[in-house]
Structures are given as structure tokens and as C-alpha cells.
Design an enzyme around this catalytic site. Sequence first.
Site, mmCIF file in Angstrom:
data_model
loop_
_atom_site.group_PDB
_atom_site.id
_atom_site.type_symbol
_atom_site.label_atom_id
_atom_site.label_comp_id
_atom_site.label_asym_id
_atom_site.label_seq_id
_atom_site.Cartn_x
_atom_site.Cartn_y
_atom_site.Cartn_z
ATOM 1 N N GLY A 212 0.827 -1.212 0.000
ATOM 2 C CA GLY A 212 0.000 0.000 0.000
ATOM 3 C C GLY A 212 0.852 1.249 0.000
ATOM 4 N N ASN A 213 0.220 2.375 0.216
ATOM 5 C CA ASN A 213 0.969 3.633 0.327
ATOM 6 C C ASN A 213 0.279 4.527 1.356
ATOM 7 O OD1 ASN A 213 -0.963 5.499 -1.117
ATOM 8 N ND2 ASN A 213 -0.589 3.988 -2.735
ATOM 9 N N ARG A 214 0.839 5.704 1.574
ATOM 10 C CA ARG A 214 0.397 6.539 2.694
ATOM 11 C C ARG A 214 -0.766 7.463 2.372
ATOM 12 N NH1 ARG A 214 4.558 6.153 6.506
ATOM 13 N NH2 ARG A 214 6.575 5.621 5.592
ATOM 14 N N SER A 215 -1.351 7.363 1.189
ATOM 15 C CA SER A 215 -2.431 8.291 0.839
ATOM 16 C C SER A 215 -3.644 8.094 1.762
ATOM 17 C CB SER A 215 -2.852 8.062 -0.612
ATOM 18 O OG SER A 215 -3.991 8.829 -0.878
#
Length: 410
Positions: A212-215
Site C-alpha cells: 500500500g501507500n500513505r495516501s
Amino acid sequence: MSSIIENRQITVGVTGSIAAYKIVDVVSKLVQQGAVVDVAMTSAAVNFISPLTFQSLTGREPYVDMWGVHGVKGEAHIELARRTELMLIAPATASTMASLAHGFADDFVTLTALATKAPLLISPAMDSQMWDHDATQANLKLLRERGAHFIGPEQGRLASGQIGTGRLSESQKIIATMKACLGKLEGDFSGKTVIVTAGGTREAIDPVRYIGNRSSGKMGNALAEAARDRGADVVLITTVPETAPEAIQVIPVESANEMESSISDYVTKAEVLVMAAAVADYRVNMESEQKIKREHMKSFSLDLIANKDIIASIDANLIKVAFAAETEDLITNAKKKLRDKNVDLVIANSVTGEASAFGSDTNKITIVDNQGNAEELPVLSKYICAMEILDRISNLVGADSYKEEGSSSN
Ligand code: CTP
């Protein structure tokens, strides 16, 4: 920037349900947001809540007595009906719905509803047995056919202690629907479909883990909310549906592939696509069907394959807006993305500053257009950033015919 609610003439019709106390909060929030709120009450509503409560909040005398003198020339209900821009009836009882459906005007609420040309929003509250009754459902159908909009009722615990459908919707949902309704009346995006993507995609490794990512999805949510308030039919395709604003069509997705396929379902009907989502560039080649166990993981590597660049691959005739979240060379990278992805605008933001860090409620953006302009804005709330972005898109949508001429003459 003024809210869509500011200075709008809103009439709130309150009828005789125990949920009437919840409308105090709605009226208070509307007044705080600058609306001019008149309250009309049935005599049954007065059994549950005092007109003085509404008078104190609005600074205006509620309309209760059909035969009273309201300090206006002519008939008070006609005067109120004429200046009302939006009428909310909440809570609406089964009996009020029946009166509205059949054109009865036997109290100030139904009298005003019958006389006004303003859009009618009805938020019912009653016991689930009354809601489910054929008579109520037939009245609901009649009112819908006649153009009334409904908010709720919701499922949950009712005053009787039973669980069922009949709860008044939450204030937030009622106000969001009012904003959407006002937006549609005269917003610059009225009649336009705007697709917004939000959140970070999740690329599955196995049934438990993902890349995933931090958005946080907050910028996408703000864009969806602002577009709704300006009258757009918003389709929000998001990996964080639980945080989506109210009164918006929400399509939950997880992976980049799911996001792409949902976009393709709507893209031909839309005028605008704003890709605020942080889409993973790669996905796991072979997702494991079972949870990968630790003993197999002494040394472990993932085989990744590239995802499609969604926005670059969309060939439909619509305004395309990309985001460029960068840690270095902000404007150079944004201009490169504008060309490589063939989009109309790129919203560049550095994710290293505190004001525009992931999860922040503010952002510091630079709007890059395909004329080579890069307009740097100060730190603003994400909603105001969204409004600024929509202003630029609105100019482009206005120039749509130019765009069509331009592309056909190439
Ligand atoms: N985007 C997309 N499809 C992808 C990757 C990104 O549509 N597979 C969109 C994003 O939603 C965003 C824009 O392209 O609007 C830029 O995304 P970003 O991750 O900043 O850029 P990339 O193209 O992935 O390039 P890089 O990671 O090298 O910065």
C-alpha cells in the site's frame, strides 16, 4: 470562500416525531454556515419541541399558527413559499407524508410545501411498521414521482426499542443532501458528471497482506465534496469508502486494476476525471491464495509486474486532471507528467512539507496547465484547494466546445 449554504433562504418544516429534537442540530449548523433559516412547525411538533428553541437559533419567529398574523402583508405561507429556495421537511411523519402526497394543506408545513416551487427534501422518521405499510410506501412512490427527494430513513434502533427502518438520518447526511440539492439548482457543475479517485490502492500479496501507500484519501474526498456542492453528479472511486462524504455515489475498490475497471464503467458518461488516488505502479505477479507462512520466509522476494498508467491510457473526450505528489523537482516532474500522461492539468504538491504531508487537512498545491503556467497557491484547507482546482476545471469545461473543435481540426 463562501459556502453553498451562505445567504440561502431555507425553510425547515418540523413535524410531530420524537426525532424533532435532532433537527435542532441541523438548524443550528445551517445558521452557522450562513443560511437564512425559517422554521415551520405542525402543532404536533410543538408537543415535542418548543418554537422558542428554533427562534433562539435562527433569530426568526417560527411559523406555527396557520391563522396567526406574521407581520407580513398578505398570506404568510405564500410569502414564505415564494422566498424559499429549498424546503426540508424533517422529521417527516407518516401522516405528513400522506398529506404531502395527496395535497392536503392542514398545517403550516404542508401548506408551505404545497405553495412553494422550491425543491422539496423529505427526511422521514417513524416506526418501521408504519414505514413498511403499503399506504406509506405508496405515498413515498407518489412523492418521488412528483420530484420530491428523500433522505433516509435509516436502519437502527427506533424509539420503540425495536431495530428496523425508520430512524431519522444524521444531521451530516441531511445537510450534505441539502448542499447537493442547492448545487444542482445553480452550481457551475450542474448536469456534469465528475469522476474522482481517492486513497491509495492496495495490491494483494496474499489474503492477509498487501502493498500500500500513505495516501489518506482526504484530497480526493474534498474534491468530491466540493464538486457535489457545485452541482456535479460525483462518482467517487475510492479505496477508503468509509471516509467518503455524504450524498455522493461511492464505488469502493482496492487494487489499481479494480480502480481502472470502475473508471471505465463511467468514463464515457463523464465530463471530468480527477485522479487524486495514489495508484500503485506495480502489483504482485502471482497473488498467493493462502496466507504465506513465516517458515517459508527466511529469504523472500516478490515478483512485481507493472500496472497500467490509468489516466494516461484513457482516450475519452473529457477533462483529465492528474496529481503529482513529489519529494523533489516538483514543477519539472509535474510538467513531465502533464506531457507524458496527456492531461489538461497537473496538481503538484510536495509531500515533504508539514502543510501538505500525507493525512494532513491542508495542502500546498501548484496548478500546472498545458499552456506552461505553474500557479503556486498558499497553504489552504483541502476543501478550498478543491474549490480552486474546480475553478480551473470549470474554465476548461466551459471551453469544451473549443476542445472538440480543436481535436477535430487536428
Ligand atoms: N496514475 C495512474 N495510474 C497509475 C499510476 C498513477 O492513473 N498506474 C495517476 C495518479 O492517480 C496521479 C498521476 O497518475 O494522478 C501521477 O501519479 P504518481 O504516482 O505521482 O506518478 P507516476 O506516474 O506513478 O510516476 P512516479 O511514480 O515515477 O512519480
